[in-house]
Motif scaffolding. Structure first.
Motif, PDB file in Angstrom:
ATOM      1  N   PRO A  50      28.005  10.782  26.997  1.00  0.00           N
ATOM      2  CA  PRO A  50      29.360  10.236  26.820  1.00  0.00           C
ATOM      3  C   PRO A  50      29.941  10.499  25.429  1.00  0.00           C
ATOM      4  CG  PRO A  50      27.963   8.648  27.944  1.00  0.00           C
ATOM      5  CD  PRO A  50      27.074   9.744  27.473  1.00  0.00           C
ATOM      6  N   LEU A  51      29.069  10.587  24.416  1.00  0.00           N
ATOM      7  CA  LEU A  51      29.562  10.893  23.074  1.00  0.00           C
ATOM      8  C   LEU A  51      30.085  12.323  23.003  1.00  0.00           C
ATOM      9  CD1 LEU A  51      26.717   9.229  20.954  1.00  0.00           C
ATOM     10  CD2 LEU A  51      28.819   8.218  21.845  1.00  0.00           C
ATOM     11  N   ILE A  52      29.413  13.251  23.692  1.00  0.00           N
ATOM     12  CA  ILE A  52      29.883  14.635  23.714  1.00  0.00           C
ATOM     13  C   ILE A  52      31.205  14.732  24.467  1.00  0.00           C
ATOM     14  CG2 ILE A  52      29.298  16.976  24.455  1.00  0.00           C
ATOM     15  CD1 ILE A  52      26.370  16.264  24.123  1.00  0.00           C
ATOM     16  N   THR A  53      31.352  13.931  25.513  1.00  0.00           N
ATOM     17  CA  THR A  53      32.619  13.926  26.250  1.00  0.00           C
ATOM     18  C   THR A  53      33.763  13.440  25.363  1.00  0.00           C
ATOM     19  OG1 THR A  53      31.455  13.527  28.328  1.00  0.00           O
ATOM     20  CG2 THR A  53      33.802  13.007  28.272  1.00  0.00           C
ATOM     21  N   ARG A  54      33.506  12.433  24.554  1.00  0.00           N
ATOM     22  CA  ARG A  54      34.541  11.944  23.641  1.00  0.00           C
ATOM     23  C   ARG A  54      34.885  12.990  22.581  1.00  0.00           C
ATOM     24  NH1 ARG A  54      36.667   7.023  23.157  1.00  0.00           N
ATOM     25  NH2 ARG A  54      35.839   5.314  24.440  1.00  0.00           N
ATOM     26  N   ALA A  55      33.884  13.813  22.209  1.00  0.00           N
ATOM     27  CA  ALA A  55      34.127  14.798  21.148  1.00  0.00           C
ATOM     28  C   ALA A  55      35.039  15.923  21.608  1.00  0.00           C
ATOM     29  CB  ALA A  55      32.793  15.373  20.673  1.00  0.00           C
ATOM     30  N   LYS A  56      35.293  16.047  22.904  1.00  0.00           N
ATOM     31  CA  LYS A  56      36.193  17.107  23.370  1.00  0.00           C
ATOM     32  C   LYS A  56      37.619  16.908  22.860  1.00  0.00           C
ATOM     33  CE  LYS A  56      33.825  18.222  27.711  1.00  0.00           C
ATOM     34  NZ  LYS A  56      33.962  18.261  29.189  1.00  0.00           N
ATOM     35  N   GLU A  57      37.997  15.653  22.661  1.00  0.00           N
ATOM     36  CA  GLU A  57      39.343  15.338  22.148  1.00  0.00           C
ATOM     37  C   GLU A  57      39.202  14.779  20.734  1.00  0.00           C
ATOM     38  OE1 GLU A  57      43.297  12.685  23.340  1.00  0.00           O
ATOM     39  OE2 GLU A  57      41.478  12.633  24.587  1.00  0.00           O
ATOM     40  N   ASP A  58      39.556  15.570  19.767  1.00  0.00           N
ATOM     41  CA  ASP A  58      39.353  15.214  18.360  1.00  0.00           C
ATOM     42  C   ASP A  58      40.488  14.316  17.883  1.00  0.00           C
ATOM     43  OD1 ASP A  58      38.552  15.001  15.782  1.00  0.00           O
ATOM     44  OD2 ASP A  58      38.711  17.121  15.286  1.00  0.00           O
ATOM     45  N   LEU A  79      29.410  17.441  15.719  1.00  0.00           N
ATOM     46  CA  LEU A  79      29.748  17.180  17.112  1.00  0.00           C
ATOM     47  C   LEU A  79      31.197  17.524  17.418  1.00  0.00           C
ATOM     48  CD1 LEU A  79      28.828  16.032  19.831  1.00  0.00           C
ATOM     49  CD2 LEU A  79      29.438  13.757  19.005  1.00  0.00           C
ATOM     50  N   PHE A  80      32.114  17.117  16.555  1.00  0.00           N
ATOM     51  CA  PHE A  80      33.531  17.377  16.807  1.00  0.00           C
ATOM     52  C   PHE A  80      33.944  18.792  16.389  1.00  0.00           C
ATOM     53  CE2 PHE A  80      33.583  12.839  17.189  1.00  0.00           C
ATOM     54  CZ  PHE A  80      34.636  12.560  18.036  1.00  0.00           C
ATOM     55  N   GLY A  81      33.072  19.508  15.729  1.00  0.00           N
ATOM     56  CA  GLY A  81      33.382  20.875  15.322  1.00  0.00           C
ATOM     57  C   GLY A  81      32.748  21.906  16.239  1.00  0.00           C
ATOM     58  N   GLU A  82      31.527  22.331  15.893  1.00  0.00           N
ATOM     59  CA  GLU A  82      30.881  23.427  16.617  1.00  0.00           C
ATOM     60  C   GLU A  82      30.498  23.057  18.042  1.00  0.00           C
ATOM     61  OE1 GLU A  82      26.886  26.243  16.212  1.00  0.00           O
ATOM     62  OE2 GLU A  82      27.421  24.807  14.636  1.00  0.00           O
ATOM     63  N   VAL A  83      29.946  21.860  18.229  1.00  0.00           N
ATOM     64  CA  VAL A  83      29.458  21.481  19.556  1.00  0.00           C
ATOM     65  C   VAL A  83      30.608  21.369  20.555  1.00  0.00           C
ATOM     66  CG1 VAL A  83      28.258  19.690  20.873  1.00  0.00           C
ATOM     67  CG2 VAL A  83      27.430  20.330  18.607  1.00  0.00           C
ATOM     68  N   SER A  84      31.699  20.731  20.157  1.00  0.00           N
ATOM     69  CA  SER A  84      32.825  20.579  21.084  1.00  0.00           C
ATOM     70  C   SER A  84      33.434  21.931  21.448  1.00  0.00           C
ATOM     71  CB  SER A  84      33.891  19.679  20.457  1.00  0.00           C
ATOM     72  OG  SER A  84      34.407  20.263  19.273  1.00  0.00           O
ATOM     73  N   GLU A  85      33.449  22.878  20.501  1.00  0.00           N
ATOM     74  CA  GLU A  85      33.967  24.212  20.808  1.00  0.00           C
ATOM     75  C   GLU A  85      33.046  24.943  21.782  1.00  0.00           C
ATOM     76  OE1 GLU A  85      34.473  26.233  17.146  1.00  0.00           O
ATOM     77  OE2 GLU A  85      36.134  24.958  16.463  1.00  0.00           O
ATOM     78  N   ARG A  86      31.737  24.794  21.588  1.00  0.00           N
ATOM     79  CA  ARG A  86      30.798  25.476  22.466  1.00  0.00           C
ATOM     80  C   ARG A  86      30.797  24.862  23.869  1.00  0.00           C
ATOM     81  NH1 ARG A  86      26.126  28.622  21.602  1.00  0.00           N
ATOM     82  NH2 ARG A  86      27.022  29.054  19.540  1.00  0.00           N
ATOM     83  N   VAL A  87      30.970  23.553  23.956  1.00  0.00           N
ATOM     84  CA  VAL A  87      30.987  22.894  25.267  1.00  0.00           C
ATOM     85  C   VAL A  87      32.199  23.323  26.077  1.00  0.00           C
ATOM     86  CG1 VAL A  87      31.277  20.671  26.398  1.00  0.00           C
ATOM     87  CG2 VAL A  87      29.592  20.916  24.587  1.00  0.00           C
ATOM     88  N   GLY A  88      33.360  23.382  25.436  1.00  0.00           N
ATOM     89  CA  GLY A  88      34.564  23.835  26.116  1.00  0.00           C
ATOM     90  C   GLY A  88      34.995  22.900  27.222  1.00  0.00           C
ATOM     91  N   ASP A  89      35.189  23.453  28.420  1.00  0.00           N
ATOM     92  CA  ASP A  89      35.668  22.679  29.572  1.00  0.00           C
ATOM     93  C   ASP A  89      34.541  22.272  30.510  1.00  0.00           C
ATOM     94  OD1 ASP A  89      38.232  22.973  28.631  1.00  0.00           O
ATOM     95  OD2 ASP A  89      38.576  24.838  29.740  1.00  0.00           O
TER      96      ASP A  89
END
Length: 202
Positions: A50-58, A79-89
Motif C-alpha cells: 500500500p505504501l508503494i501504491t501511495r507513492a505513485k501520486e507524489d 520510494l517517490f523517486g526511482e521506485v515510483s517511476e519503475r513501477v509505472g502503471d
C-alpha cells in the motif's frame, strides 16, 4: 479463536512488530530485494505494497502518510523517486516471494522478497503447455549438438580400435598356425632322417 484478526503476529508485540516491518520496508526499498524468513516476508507484503501504491501520486499528503510508517527521509525520496517511476502503471503485485529452503542452524524457512520491476531475470514459464517434465530433471539427459558430435567421434574411434584389435588377433593366430606347421614339418623331417639312418646301419 482468531476470528476477524487479520495479519500475523510473527512472535512480537504490537510495537515490536511495527518497528520490525518498518525496518524491513526500509531495507526493501533501499536494496530492492532482501532475504528473511517466510513468515516475515508474508507479513511484509501487505505492509509495504500500500505504501508503494501511495507513492505513485507524489503529493505532500501521500508523503506524510508514507513517512508515518517508514520514518525515513531517504526511503521516502527513493520510494517517490526511482521506485515510483519503475513501477509505472502496475496495478498492485509489486513484490515477489521466492522460498530458499531452510537456514542452517535453526532450520527456519528462508525466503527472498524482491520488487518485481527490479528483477533482471524473468521467472521460468510455469504454464501447462510445456513438455510435462519437472524442473528438477529439465536439464538432464539432453545433449547439445557439440556433445552429440563428441559422442559420435568417440564411438567411431572405439569401433576403429575394435577393428584394429580384431585384425591384430587374426594376424597372431595366423602366425601361430604357421609356426605350428613349421614345427610339425621339422619333426617329420627328423623322423624320416632317423629311419634312413637305421636302414643304412642294418
Amino acid at each position: 479463536m482468531r476470528h476477524r484478526k487479520k495479519g500475523k503476529k510473527i512472535g512480537r508485540t504490537a510495537s515490536h512488530r511495527k518497528r520490525t516491518l518498518q525496518s524491513l520496508s526500509n531495507a526493501l526499498i533501499e536494496n530492492k530485494s532482501i532475504t528473511t524468513t517466510v513468515a516475515k516476508a508474508k507479513a511484509l507484503r501487505p505492509f509495504v505494497e500500500p505504501l508503494i501504491t501511495r507513492a505513485k501520486e507524489d503529493t505532500q499528503h501521500n508523503r506524510r502518510e508514507v513517512f508515518r510508517h517508514l520514518q525515513s527521509n531517504d526511503a521516502i525520496d527513493e520510494l517517490f523517486g526511482e521506485v515510483s517511476e519503475r513501477v509505472g502503471d502496475r496495478p498492485g503485485g509489486y513484490t515477489r516471494i521466492i522460498k530458499l529452503g531452510q537456514r542452517s542452524g535453526d532450520g527456519a524457512e528462508l525466503a527472498l522478497i524482491e520488487l518485481v520491476d527490479y528483477n533482471d531475470v524473468p521467472p521460468a514459464d510455469t504454464g501447462q503447455g510445456g513438455s510435462g517434465g519437472t524442473r528438477r530433471g529439465s536439464g538432464k539427459g539432453r545433449r547439445t549438438s557439440t556433445e552429440e558430435e563428441q559422442a559420435d567421434a568417440s564411438s567411431s574411434g572405439d569401433s576403429s580400435d575394435e577393428e584394429s584389435e580384431s585384425v591384430e588377433e587374426d594376424e597372431a593366430t595366423a602366425d601361430e598356425a604357421t609356426a605350428e606347421e613349421a614345427s610339425a614339418d621339422a619333426e617329420q623331417g627328423e623322423a624320416e632322417e632317423e629311419e634312413e639312418s637305421e636302414k643304412d646301419n642294418t
